[in-house]
Scaffold this active site. Structure first.
Site, PDB file in Angstrom:
ATOM      1  N   ASN A 169       0.829  -1.210   0.000  1.00 26.93           N
ATOM      2  CA  ASN A 169       0.000   0.000   0.000  1.00 26.93           C
ATOM      3  C   ASN A 169       0.861   1.256   0.000  1.00 26.93           C
ATOM      4  O   ASN A 169       1.939   1.302   0.585  1.00 26.93           O
ATOM      5  CB  ASN A 169      -0.927   0.017   1.224  1.00 26.93           C
ATOM      6  CG  ASN A 169      -1.885  -1.159   1.205  1.00 26.93           C
ATOM      7  OD1 ASN A 169      -2.024  -1.815   0.186  1.00 26.93           O
ATOM      8  ND2 ASN A 169      -2.521  -1.433   2.321  1.00 26.93           N
ATOM      9  N   ASP A 208      -0.589   4.193   0.997  1.00 27.35           N
ATOM     10  CA  ASP A 208      -1.421   5.180   1.710  1.00 27.35           C
ATOM     11  C   ASP A 208      -0.848   5.688   3.039  1.00 27.35           C
ATOM     12  O   ASP A 208      -1.393   6.620   3.637  1.00 27.35           O
ATOM     13  CB  ASP A 208      -2.841   4.630   1.923  1.00 27.35           C
ATOM     14  CG  ASP A 208      -2.885   3.300   2.692  1.00 27.35           C
ATOM     15  OD1 ASP A 208      -1.971   3.045   3.506  1.00 27.35           O
ATOM     16  OD2 ASP A 208      -3.845   2.532   2.481  1.00 27.35           O
ATOM     17  N   HIS A 212       5.715  -0.509  -2.860  1.00 24.95           N
ATOM     18  CA  HIS A 212       5.197   0.206  -4.039  1.00 24.95           C
ATOM     19  C   HIS A 212       5.219   1.719  -3.878  1.00 24.95           C
ATOM     20  O   HIS A 212       4.470   2.426  -4.547  1.00 24.95           O
ATOM     21  CB  HIS A 212       3.784  -0.300  -4.378  1.00 24.95           C
ATOM     22  CG  HIS A 212       3.747  -1.721  -4.858  1.00 24.95           C
ATOM     23  ND1 HIS A 212       2.590  -2.481  -4.917  1.00 24.95           N
ATOM     24  CD2 HIS A 212       4.738  -2.525  -5.312  1.00 24.95           C
ATOM     25  CE1 HIS A 212       2.877  -3.688  -5.389  1.00 24.95           C
ATOM     26  NE2 HIS A 212       4.177  -3.748  -5.628  1.00 24.95           N
ATOM     27  N   CYS A 221      14.078  12.153 -14.654  1.00 22.88           N
ATOM     28  CA  CYS A 221      15.369  11.902 -13.984  1.00 22.88           C
ATOM     29  C   CYS A 221      15.195  11.245 -12.610  1.00 22.88           C
ATOM     30  O   CYS A 221      16.184  10.852 -11.996  1.00 22.88           O
ATOM     31  CB  CYS A 221      16.174  13.192 -13.856  1.00 22.88           C
ATOM     32  SG  CYS A 221      15.497  14.365 -12.673  1.00 22.88           S
ATOM     33  N   GLU A 269     -12.064 -13.256   0.873  1.00 20.32           N
ATOM     34  CA  GLU A 269     -12.355 -14.320  -0.100  1.00 20.32           C
ATOM     35  C   GLU A 269     -11.077 -15.054  -0.479  1.00 20.32           C
ATOM     36  O   GLU A 269      -9.977 -14.520  -0.293  1.00 20.32           O
ATOM     37  CB  GLU A 269     -13.045 -13.737  -1.344  1.00 20.32           C
ATOM     38  CG  GLU A 269     -12.223 -12.685  -2.047  1.00 20.32           C
ATOM     39  CD  GLU A 269     -12.975 -12.014  -3.192  1.00 20.32           C
ATOM     40  OE1 GLU A 269     -14.207 -11.868  -3.102  1.00 20.32           O
ATOM     41  OE2 GLU A 269     -12.293 -11.644  -4.163  1.00 20.32           O
TER      42      GLU A 269
HETATM   43  C1  BJW Z   1     -10.031  -7.693   2.297  1.00 18.25           C
HETATM   44  C2  BJW Z   1     -10.883  -6.772   2.849  1.00 18.25           C
HETATM   45  C3  BJW Z   1     -10.941  -6.739   4.235  1.00 18.25           C
HETATM   46  C4  BJW Z   1     -11.013  -6.497   0.762  1.00 18.25           C
HETATM   47  N1  BJW Z   1     -10.191  -7.589   4.942  1.00 18.25           N
HETATM   48  N2  BJW Z   1      -9.313  -8.540   3.009  1.00 18.25           N
HETATM   49  C5  BJW Z   1       2.872 -12.253 -15.757  1.00 18.25           C
HETATM   50  C6  BJW Z   1       3.220 -13.095 -14.714  1.00 18.25           C
HETATM   51  C7  BJW Z   1       3.903 -12.615 -13.607  1.00 18.25           C
HETATM   52  C8  BJW Z   1       4.254 -11.265 -13.509  1.00 18.25           C
HETATM   53  C9  BJW Z   1       3.902 -10.442 -14.544  1.00 18.25           C
HETATM   54  C10 BJW Z   1       3.231 -10.928 -15.646  1.00 18.25           C
HETATM   55  N3  BJW Z   1       3.018  -9.878 -16.480  1.00 18.25           N
HETATM   56  C11 BJW Z   1       3.526  -8.751 -15.918  1.00 18.25           C
HETATM   57  C12 BJW Z   1       4.081  -9.083 -14.743  1.00 18.25           C
HETATM   58  C13 BJW Z   1       4.728  -8.170 -13.776  1.00 18.25           C
HETATM   59  C14 BJW Z   1       3.743  -7.302 -13.047  1.00 18.25           C
HETATM   60  C15 BJW Z   1       2.620  -8.185 -12.479  1.00 18.25           C
HETATM   61  O1  BJW Z   1       2.748  -8.784 -11.435  1.00 18.25           O
HETATM   62  N4  BJW Z   1       1.482  -8.224 -13.152  1.00 18.25           N
HETATM   63  C16 BJW Z   1       0.376  -9.084 -12.710  1.00 18.25           C
HETATM   64  C17 BJW Z   1      -0.926  -8.291 -12.702  1.00 18.25           C
HETATM   65  C18 BJW Z   1       0.331 -10.283 -13.583  1.00 18.25           C
HETATM   66  N5  BJW Z   1       4.492  -6.676 -11.973  1.00 18.25           N
HETATM   67  C19 BJW Z   1       5.198  -5.565 -12.160  1.00 18.25           C
HETATM   68  O2  BJW Z   1       5.217  -4.963 -13.225  1.00 18.25           O
HETATM   69  C20 BJW Z   1       6.020  -5.096 -10.988  1.00 18.25           C
HETATM   70  N6  BJW Z   1       7.354  -4.843 -11.380  1.00 18.25           N
HETATM   71  C21 BJW Z   1       8.159  -5.812 -11.872  1.00 18.25           C
HETATM   72  O3  BJW Z   1       7.762  -6.958 -12.010  1.00 18.25           O
HETATM   73  O4  BJW Z   1       9.420  -5.365 -12.165  1.00 18.25           O
HETATM   74  C22 BJW Z   1      10.269  -6.226 -12.929  1.00 18.25           C
HETATM   75  C23 BJW Z   1      10.075  -5.851 -14.363  1.00 18.25           C
HETATM   76  C24 BJW Z   1      10.637  -4.677 -14.810  1.00 18.25           C
HETATM   77  C25 BJW Z   1      10.509  -4.330 -16.135  1.00 18.25           C
HETATM   78  C26 BJW Z   1       9.770  -5.139 -17.004  1.00 18.25           C
HETATM   79  C27 BJW Z   1       9.169  -6.291 -16.512  1.00 18.25           C
HETATM   80  C28 BJW Z   1       9.320  -6.656 -15.180  1.00 18.25           C
HETATM   81  C29 BJW Z   1       5.486  -3.787 -10.431  1.00 18.25           C
HETATM   82  C30 BJW Z   1       4.114  -3.933  -9.867  1.00 18.25           C
HETATM   83  C31 BJW Z   1       3.612  -2.571  -9.395  1.00 18.25           C
HETATM   84  C32 BJW Z   1       2.172  -2.612  -8.933  1.00 18.25           C
HETATM   85  N7  BJW Z   1       1.716  -1.277  -8.720  1.00 18.25           N
HETATM   86  C33 BJW Z   1       0.393  -1.053  -8.145  1.00 18.25           C
HETATM   87  C34 BJW Z   1       0.119   0.464  -8.129  1.00 18.25           C
HETATM   88  C35 BJW Z   1       0.948   1.124  -7.040  1.00 18.25           C
HETATM   89  C36 BJW Z   1       0.732   2.604  -6.988  1.00 18.25           C
HETATM   90  C37 BJW Z   1      -0.671   2.958  -6.625  1.00 18.25           C
HETATM   91  O5  BJW Z   1      -1.168   2.612  -5.534  1.00 18.25           O
HETATM   92  O6  BJW Z   1      -1.318   3.607  -7.453  1.00 18.25           O
HETATM   93  O7  BJW Z   1       0.346  -1.592  -6.828  1.00 18.25           O
HETATM   94  S1  BJW Z   1      -0.919  -1.928  -9.013  1.00 18.25           S
HETATM   95  C38 BJW Z   1      -1.821  -2.330  -7.553  1.00 18.25           C
HETATM   96  O8  BJW Z   1      -1.812  -3.765  -7.329  1.00 18.25           O
HETATM   97  C39 BJW Z   1      -1.027  -1.708  -6.393  1.00 18.25           C
HETATM   98  C40 BJW Z   1      -1.167  -2.757  -5.340  1.00 18.25           C
HETATM   99  O9  BJW Z   1      -0.169  -2.601  -4.371  1.00 18.25           O
HETATM  100  C41 BJW Z   1      -1.063  -4.042  -6.135  1.00 18.25           C
HETATM  101  C42 BJW Z   1      -1.642  -5.234  -5.436  1.00 18.25           C
HETATM  102  O10 BJW Z   1      -2.994  -5.092  -5.196  1.00 18.25           O
HETATM  103  P1  BJW Z   1      -3.590  -5.549  -3.786  1.00 18.25           P
HETATM  104  O11 BJW Z   1      -3.014  -4.735  -2.717  1.00 18.25           O
HETATM  105  O12 BJW Z   1      -3.465  -7.006  -3.650  1.00 18.25           O
HETATM  106  O13 BJW Z   1      -5.117  -5.075  -3.935  1.00 18.25           O
HETATM  107  P2  BJW Z   1      -6.342  -5.783  -4.670  1.00 18.25           P
HETATM  108  O14 BJW Z   1      -7.376  -4.756  -4.889  1.00 18.25           O
HETATM  109  O15 BJW Z   1      -5.901  -6.552  -5.857  1.00 18.25           O
HETATM  110  O16 BJW Z   1      -6.856  -6.857  -3.615  1.00 18.25           O
HETATM  111  C43 BJW Z   1      -7.460  -6.513  -2.396  1.00 18.25           C
HETATM  112  C44 BJW Z   1      -7.723  -7.786  -1.626  1.00 18.25           C
HETATM  113  O17 BJW Z   1      -8.235  -7.440  -0.352  1.00 18.25           O
HETATM  114  C45 BJW Z   1      -8.755  -8.700  -2.300  1.00 18.25           C
HETATM  115  O18 BJW Z   1      -8.249 -10.031  -2.295  1.00 18.25           O
HETATM  116  C46 BJW Z   1      -9.972  -8.603  -1.372  1.00 18.25           C
HETATM  117  O19 BJW Z   1     -10.706  -9.819  -1.300  1.00 18.25           O
HETATM  118  C47 BJW Z   1      -9.318  -8.289  -0.049  1.00 18.25           C
HETATM  119  N8  BJW Z   1     -10.122  -7.543   0.890  1.00 18.25           N
HETATM  120  N9  BJW Z   1     -11.501  -6.055   1.809  1.00 18.25           N
HETATM  121  C48 BJW Z   1      -9.412  -8.487   4.276  1.00 18.25           C
HETATM  122  N10 BJW Z   1     -11.766  -5.863   4.870  1.00 18.25           N
HETATM  123 ZN    ZN Z   2      14.022  15.711 -13.742  1.00 11.49          ZN
END
Ligand code: BJW
Ligand code: ZN
Length: 244
Positions: free
Chosen positions: A102, A104, A119, A130, A215
């Site tokens: 997160n 936040d 993140h 830059c 879930e």
């Molecule tokens: C509750 C609840 C309650 C609700 N109690 N639970 C294919 C295979 C593998 C990897 C890749 C692929 N294709 C591309 C990739 C790489 C990619 C990736 O993983 N993609 C996947 C989608 C497949 N990853 C990247 O690109 C990362 N970098 C990287 O790999 O670098 C190497 C590289 C470099 C150059 C080229 C290639 C590779 C970077 C990832 C960055 C993610 N960024 C974000 C935005 C951050 C900024 C912002 O906030 O705006 O991060 S995206 C977004 O998703 C954010 C989150 O941190 C992240 C994860 O989401 P999160 O936190 O899990 O939230 P939700 O909404 O998905 O889930 C919420 C959960 O809570 C749910 O399960 C609910 O059920 C639950 N819930 N209420 C308990 N009360």
């Molecule tokens: Zn700059």
């Protein structure tokens, strides 16, 4: 009162090294929308359509609108019992790492100390070109987007898809996961890598893996204990056992 398994309670009582991975779900009860939920104004966009350098290059105004909208919410909300329970949990173990996806800042506001923000942080800005931190106030009402001395556009200091995670935070998160004897994954869909790989690293190195989520996720089958429910209700119950 939650009926935890004796196996989990034994691990909890004897654990020395604990690591926790949190995701957007932990802040949901504070009123911060998750990424992949179906509710809300921005639900019609997939995160990949906004949280990427391509999206920023194509339409920086739209991306900034999303971040400004989220900043306004984050400014107003408060940490919830899940955040506070984790801040409390930290005090009960010799080694404790709170690894969060997160941006936040709610864990810090709840009092957690050893936080690894994988993140980035939504309150900071940097240059798209830059990478230099940009500390001045930004005014998005101006017609031109804010720019760095180098001419690059200013962007939020968060990690977008295709970007690498901050190296030292990620190394520390890997180390904490590989050496944990108890690992919690709370409120994450566990689909975004490399963060989603950390619970597997922990499990492979012998940690007891607990998942807390409303879930099932791709992690559920691998978890030693899947606690289905809200993190803001389950985590405080776990901390009650630590106090006993
Ligand atoms: C509750 C609840 C309650 C609700 N109690 N639970 C294919 C295979 C593998 C990897 C890749 C692929 N294709 C591309 C990739 C790489 C990619 C990736 O993983 N993609 C996947 C989608 C497949 N990853 C990247 O690109 C990362 N970098 C990287 O790999 O670098 C190497 C590289 C470099 C150059 C080229 C290639 C590779 C970077 C990832 C960055 C993610 N960024 C974000 C935005 C951050 C900024 C912002 O906030 O705006 O991060 S995206 C977004 O998703 C954010 C989150 O941190 C992240 C994860 O989401 P999160 O936190 O899990 O939230 P939700 O909404 O998905 O889930 C919420 C959960 O809570 C749910 O399960 C609910 O059920 C639950 N819930 N209420 C308990 N009360
Ligand atoms: Zn700059």
């Amino acid at each position: 009162m939650i009926d935890f398994s004796p196996e989990f309670l034994n691990v909890l009582k004897s654990a020395k090294r604990v690591a926790v991975l949190t995701g957007a779900g932990i802040s949901a009860e504070s009123g911060v929308a998750t990424f992949r939920g179906k509710e809300g104004l921005w639900a019609k966009f997939r995160p990949e359509e906004l949280a990427s350098a391509d999206a920023f290059m194509l339409n920086s105004a739209l991306v900034w609108e999303w971040y400004q909208y989220r900043r306004d919410i984050i400014d107003k909300v408060q940490p919830n019992p899940g955040h506070f329970a984790l801040a409390d949990m930290e005090k009960h173990f010799k080694s404790f790492a709170l690894i969060t996806q997160n941006v936040d800042g709610l864990h810090r506001r709840a009092g957690s100390q050893n936080i690894l923000e994988l993140h980035g942080n939504i309150t900071r800005n940097k240059c798209f070109n830059c990478g230099k931190p940009f500390i001045d106030e930004i005014n998005l009402d101006q017609k031109k987007p804010p720019c760095c001395n180098c001419g690059g556009k200013i962007r939020p200091d968060v990690v977008w898809f295709g970007e690498t995670l901050p190296q030292s935070e990620f190394e520390m998160a890997n180390e904490a996961s590989a050496t944990a004897d108890l690992f919690f994954a709370a409120g994450t869909s566990a689909i975004v890598y490399p963060a989603a790989g950390l619970p597997m690293i922990a499990k492979r190195h012998g940690a007891y893996l607990v998942e807390i989520n409303i879930e099932p996720t791709p992690l559920t089958d691998m978890a030693d204990s899947f606690m289905q429910g809200k993190s803001g209700e389950i985590l405080p119950e776990i901390v009650k056992w630590l106090r006993k």
